[in-house]
Scaffold this active site. Structure first.
Site, PDB file in Angstrom:
ATOM      1  N   LYS A 134       4.201   0.973   9.678  1.00  0.00           N
ATOM      2  CA  LYS A 134       4.553   2.006   8.793  1.00  0.00           C
ATOM      3  C   LYS A 134       4.049   3.321   9.451  1.00  0.00           C
ATOM      4  O   LYS A 134       4.441   4.321   9.496  1.00  0.00           O
ATOM      5  CB  LYS A 134       3.716   2.029   7.406  1.00  0.00           C
ATOM      6  CG  LYS A 134       4.661   1.325   6.415  1.00  0.00           C
ATOM      7  CD  LYS A 134       4.199   1.260   5.068  1.00  0.00           C
ATOM      8  CE  LYS A 134       3.090   0.270   4.763  1.00  0.00           C
ATOM      9  NZ  LYS A 134       2.593  -0.116   3.459  1.00  0.00           N
TER      10      LYS A 134
ATOM     11  N   ARG B 185       5.134 -13.025   9.741  1.00  0.00           N
ATOM     12  CA  ARG B 185       5.846 -11.594   9.410  1.00  0.00           C
ATOM     13  C   ARG B 185       7.194 -11.567  10.164  1.00  0.00           C
ATOM     14  O   ARG B 185       7.426 -12.237  11.256  1.00  0.00           O
ATOM     15  CB  ARG B 185       5.110 -10.438   9.783  1.00  0.00           C
ATOM     16  CG  ARG B 185       4.747 -10.097  11.074  1.00  0.00           C
ATOM     17  CD  ARG B 185       3.840  -8.824  11.539  1.00  0.00           C
ATOM     18  NE  ARG B 185       3.053  -8.505  10.422  1.00  0.00           N
ATOM     19  CZ  ARG B 185       2.932  -7.621   9.921  1.00  0.00           C
ATOM     20  NH1 ARG B 185       3.773  -6.641   9.933  1.00  0.00           N
ATOM     21  NH2 ARG B 185       2.023  -7.189   8.968  1.00  0.00           N
TER      22      ARG B 185
ATOM     23  N   GLU C 150       0.810  -1.263  -0.140  1.00  0.00           N
ATOM     24  CA  GLU C 150       0.004  -0.166   0.058  1.00  0.00           C
ATOM     25  C   GLU C 150       0.776   1.316  -0.034  1.00  0.00           C
ATOM     26  O   GLU C 150       1.823   1.352   0.886  1.00  0.00           O
ATOM     27  CB  GLU C 150      -0.894   0.117   1.282  1.00  0.00           C
ATOM     28  CG  GLU C 150      -1.852   1.332   1.358  1.00  0.00           C
ATOM     29  CD  GLU C 150      -2.897   1.500   2.323  1.00  0.00           C
ATOM     30  OE1 GLU C 150      -2.804   0.517   3.302  1.00  0.00           O
ATOM     31  OE2 GLU C 150      -3.587   2.198   2.372  1.00  0.00           O
TER      32      GLU C 150
HETATM   33  P1  ATP Z   1       2.758  -1.964   8.163  1.00  0.00           P
HETATM   34  O1  ATP Z   1       1.982  -2.804   9.118  1.00  0.00           O
HETATM   35  O2  ATP Z   1       3.933  -1.942   8.267  1.00  0.00           O
HETATM   36  O3  ATP Z   1       2.111  -0.588   7.560  1.00  0.00           O
HETATM   37  P2  ATP Z   1       1.413  -3.351   5.939  1.00  0.00           P
HETATM   38  O4  ATP Z   1       1.219  -4.751   6.115  1.00  0.00           O
HETATM   39  O5  ATP Z   1       0.317  -2.763   6.125  1.00  0.00           O
HETATM   40  O6  ATP Z   1       2.651  -3.094   6.857  1.00  0.00           O
HETATM   41  P3  ATP Z   1       1.544  -3.405   3.142  1.00  0.00           P
HETATM   42  O7  ATP Z   1       1.979  -2.314   2.251  1.00  0.00           O
HETATM   43  O8  ATP Z   1       0.027  -3.683   3.153  1.00  0.00           O
HETATM   44  O9  ATP Z   1       1.920  -3.007   4.311  1.00  0.00           O
HETATM   45  O10 ATP Z   1       2.271  -4.568   2.957  1.00  0.00           O
HETATM   46  C1  ATP Z   1       2.502  -5.235   1.651  1.00  0.00           C
HETATM   47  C2  ATP Z   1       3.125  -6.853   1.742  1.00  0.00           C
HETATM   48  O11 ATP Z   1       4.151  -6.977   2.654  1.00  0.00           O
HETATM   49  C3  ATP Z   1       1.800  -7.462   2.658  1.00  0.00           C
HETATM   50  O12 ATP Z   1       1.564  -8.679   1.665  1.00  0.00           O
HETATM   51  C4  ATP Z   1       2.473  -8.002   3.772  1.00  0.00           C
HETATM   52  O13 ATP Z   1       1.772  -9.027   4.103  1.00  0.00           O
HETATM   53  C5  ATP Z   1       3.929  -7.822   3.722  1.00  0.00           C
HETATM   54  N1  ATP Z   1       4.424  -7.303   4.730  1.00  0.00           N
HETATM   55  C6  ATP Z   1       4.120  -6.182   5.640  1.00  0.00           C
HETATM   56  N2  ATP Z   1       4.860  -6.171   6.789  1.00  0.00           N
HETATM   57  C7  ATP Z   1       5.847  -7.518   6.803  1.00  0.00           C
HETATM   58  C8  ATP Z   1       6.799  -7.831   7.711  1.00  0.00           C
HETATM   59  N3  ATP Z   1       7.208  -7.268   8.729  1.00  0.00           N
HETATM   60  N4  ATP Z   1       7.467  -9.191   7.582  1.00  0.00           N
HETATM   61  C9  ATP Z   1       7.055  -9.923   6.381  1.00  0.00           C
HETATM   62  N5  ATP Z   1       6.096  -9.324   5.491  1.00  0.00           N
HETATM   63  C10 ATP Z   1       5.382  -8.164   5.608  1.00  0.00           C
HETATM   64 MG    MG Z   2      -1.337  -3.524   4.578  1.00  0.00          MG
END
Ligand code: ATP
Ligand code: MG
Length: 575
Positions: free
Chosen positions: A289, A279, A43
């Site tokens: 984020k 994760r 995102e």
């Molecule tokens: P955040 O919680 O940091 O905002 P998010 O999951 O909302 O992260 P996205 O941009 O939606 O951020 O994530 C894109 C992809 O990265 C998703 O498929 C998510 O599962 C993966 N992802 C996010 N954080 C991690 C992590 N700490 N370890 C492994 N994969 C991750």
């Molecule tokens: Mg997300």
């Protein structure tokens, strides 16, 4: 940087994980239509971090391993937090990590028309309805997992009426929160996400990519399976928190199948499948984020690319390499179990890689002067040293030395403790590559602090070797005072003082910021250091690994410390 993604795709012990087996079975059973398609769906609401790098290695690595493709897709269904700056930085960072999506760049927001049409189809077939409950009421009606929820009073409205309401939602007749579109599934399901989830809501914010065309936006749980299905994705991998959303993902795919919208590849209908892995959590770091954004907005760090940040751009500026990050991701592996990874492992991986590629130089960070009393005044001699002993092709350079030198204050003790083998009164040490030196006297200031170390050198000890082969225990680095180049060095330490800064409900994570996470010093370096260019990797011998910061001016490099040389993980190394 093809080597990076090759390593993620290679089947080593750690890479032989359940996702690989899952995909292999589908390939064997012919369910992919001859092409494995994965996707990485960030995102664009922030810069990507090391956790995303893990997901990227999995998504791009698995596509490569099976000769398939990985799509890069902006999962941009929430206009209030997204921006073009973020979308651009994400592409830049993924490219830097060595991943290539070819022509397969997509935006969820480019599919808004199709998503809207699919939503209308759901309404027409009685699978969705417009609900007027407030968010509070909606939550109350939804209930708790152990008891069935209460159906919304709007649940059985006719498709015609719902269609009219939904079109009026789109036309902007309602305020945010006044109406939403819900899928009609099962209010008694033990899975709360199955209880008539919201699939469209009103957000009166223009979209960074779609402009001001929409005031209603699809929810992630609705948009994601549509994006996967319409792109022909075969394997959709994400983190464990989405496991409970999987039945809803499958429900949407079933509806798309009924509408005849699934991609057919080589005669095989492609049904995207979702699987989840744990994760990455890192000690001494926050990774959400939202929290990283808070650090940037509150000025706790200099920006998203502050070298203390776990963002990919922060790591790059700090001096981490794509190879080190890929190596780290491979070592932590892929599993279904939540765990905390020690930041020290990441540091180990970068040392391992930089040891092979960093140019060696001598620099003194905390200088004290040495005067060689029997060395001719005004004369310059040269020591010769390899630019990188791990890489003979890097050649060597000549390092000037003379009567006055700088050494590290910590390399001298007036009263050496046991096992201290460096410089001390009456003791002979090797000045790396130059000569053997014995301290004979000291000059101190009024407070008793040593300001000059005097001594003599062995005139027969060319290059730092004793002519009679006698053993010298200590070797220290030095810089010629007459030729030294002063350079700014930024010494970074962990951003937080505790292993789990966001694990304490009583305290805000910012209370655990490490006040000493950045120290700036002026170091004296050998002249060759003035030629250092932005982004280059250096090892200051015996001191640590450094990378040249983009703030540098020509001839005036600024060095970020990537890592110290101390290597507490060497015992655990299996490579
Ligand atoms: P955040 O919680 O940091 O905002 P998010 O999951 O909302 O992260 P996205 O941009 O939606 O951020 O994530 C894109 C992809 O990265 C998703 O498929 C998510 O599962 C993966 N992802 C996010 N954080 C991690 C992590 N700490 N370890 C492994 N994969 C991750
Ligand atoms: Mg997300």
């Amino acid at each position: 940087m093809g080597e990076v993604i090759d390593s993620a795709a290679r089947e080593s012990d750690t890479a032989r994980h359940f996702l690989r087996q899952w995909i292999a079975e589908d390939v064997e059973a012919g369910r992919t239509g001859g092409l494995v398609v994965t996707r990485f769906p960030p995102e664009p609401n922030g810069y990507i971090h090391i956790g995303h790098a893990k997901a990227i290695m999995v998504d791009f690595g698995m596509a490569k391993a099976f000769g398939g493709v990985c799509h890069l897709r902006m999962d941009d269904t929430n206009p209030s937090k997204e921006s073009d700056e973020f979308a651009r930085s994400i592409q830049n960072d993924i490219r830097w990590l060595g991943c290539d999506w070819g022509d397969h760049f997509y935006c969820g927001s480019d599919m808004f028309d199709q998503m809207y049409e699919i939503a209308e189809n759901l309404i027409k077939s009685g699978h969705a309805y417009v609900c007027s409950l407030s968010q509070e009421e909606w939550k109350k009606y939804r209930g708790i997992p152990t008891e069935p929820g209460t159906p919304s009073p709007y649940r059985d409205t006719s498709p015609e009426e719902n269609l009219d309401l939904f079109r009026r939602m789109r036309a902007g007749e309602f305020a945010e929160g006044e109406r939403c579109l819900r899928a009609k599934i099962d209010m008694a399901s033990p899975n709360i996400h199955f209880r008539d989830p919201v699939i469209y809501r009103i957000v009166r914010t223009p979209h960074y990519h779609a402009g001001d065309k929409w005031c209603i936006y699809p929810m992630y749980d609705f948009a994601h399976p549509i994006e996967d299905a319409l792109e022909g994705v075969t394997h959709s991998m994400c983190t464990l928190e989405f496991e409970v959303h999987r039945p809803l993902y499958d429900w949407v795919v079933d509806r798309l199948d009924e509408m005849g919208l699934l991609v057919v590849r080589n005669g095989v209908k492609i049904r995207p499948q979702q699987r989840e892995f744990a994760r990455l959590n890192l000690t001494y770091t926050v990774m959400s984020k939202r929290k990283l954004r808070q650090l940037v907005e509150e000025g706790k760090v200099s920006g998203w690319d502050d070298p203390r940040m776990p963002t990919v751009c922060g790591l790059r500026r700090r001096g981490y390499t794509p190879v080190a990050i890929a190596d780290f991701c491979e070592r932590i592996g892929v599993s279904k179990y939540e765990s905390e990874t020690d930041l020290a492992l990441l540091e180990y991986c970068v040392r391992d890689d930089l040891n092979k590629r960093a140019t060696r130089r001598m620099a003194v960070l905390d200088p004290v002067k040495v005067v060689i009393d029997n060395f001719p005044v005004g004369e310059t001699r040269y020591a010769e040293a390899a630019n990188n002993p791990e890489d003979p092709s890097a050649g060597s350079r000549k390092i000037p030395f003379g009567r006055e030198l700088w050494i590290e204050r910590d390399d001298f003790r007036e009263e050496p403790e046991k096992k201290f083998f460096r410089m001390a009164p009456g003791r002979e040490v090797r000045l790396r590559g130059a000569c053997l030196f014995t301290c004979t006297s000291l000059v101190k200031d009024s407070e008793g602090k040593v300001v000059e170390i005097h001594g003599t050198y062995d005139e027969q000890s060319q290059g730092g070797n004793a002519s009679d082969g006698r053993k010298i225990k200590g070797t220290i680095h030095w810089v010629s005072a007459a030729h030294a180049v002063p350079v700014e060095v930024r010494l970074y330490d962990r951003l937080f003082t505790v292993p789990a800064p966001d694990g304490d409900p009583e305290h805000d994570f910012t209370e655990f910021l490490n006040p000493d996470s950045l120290k700036t010093v002026t170091a004296y370096a050998e002249p060759a250091v003035a030629e250092a260019a932005v982004g280059e990797y250096y090892q200051f011998e015996r001191v640590g690994y450094f990378c040249v910061d983009p703030d540098s001016a020509p001839g005036k490099p600024i060095f970020n410390r990537t890592a110290t040389l101390k290597d507490t993980w060497s015992k655990l190394s299996s490579k």
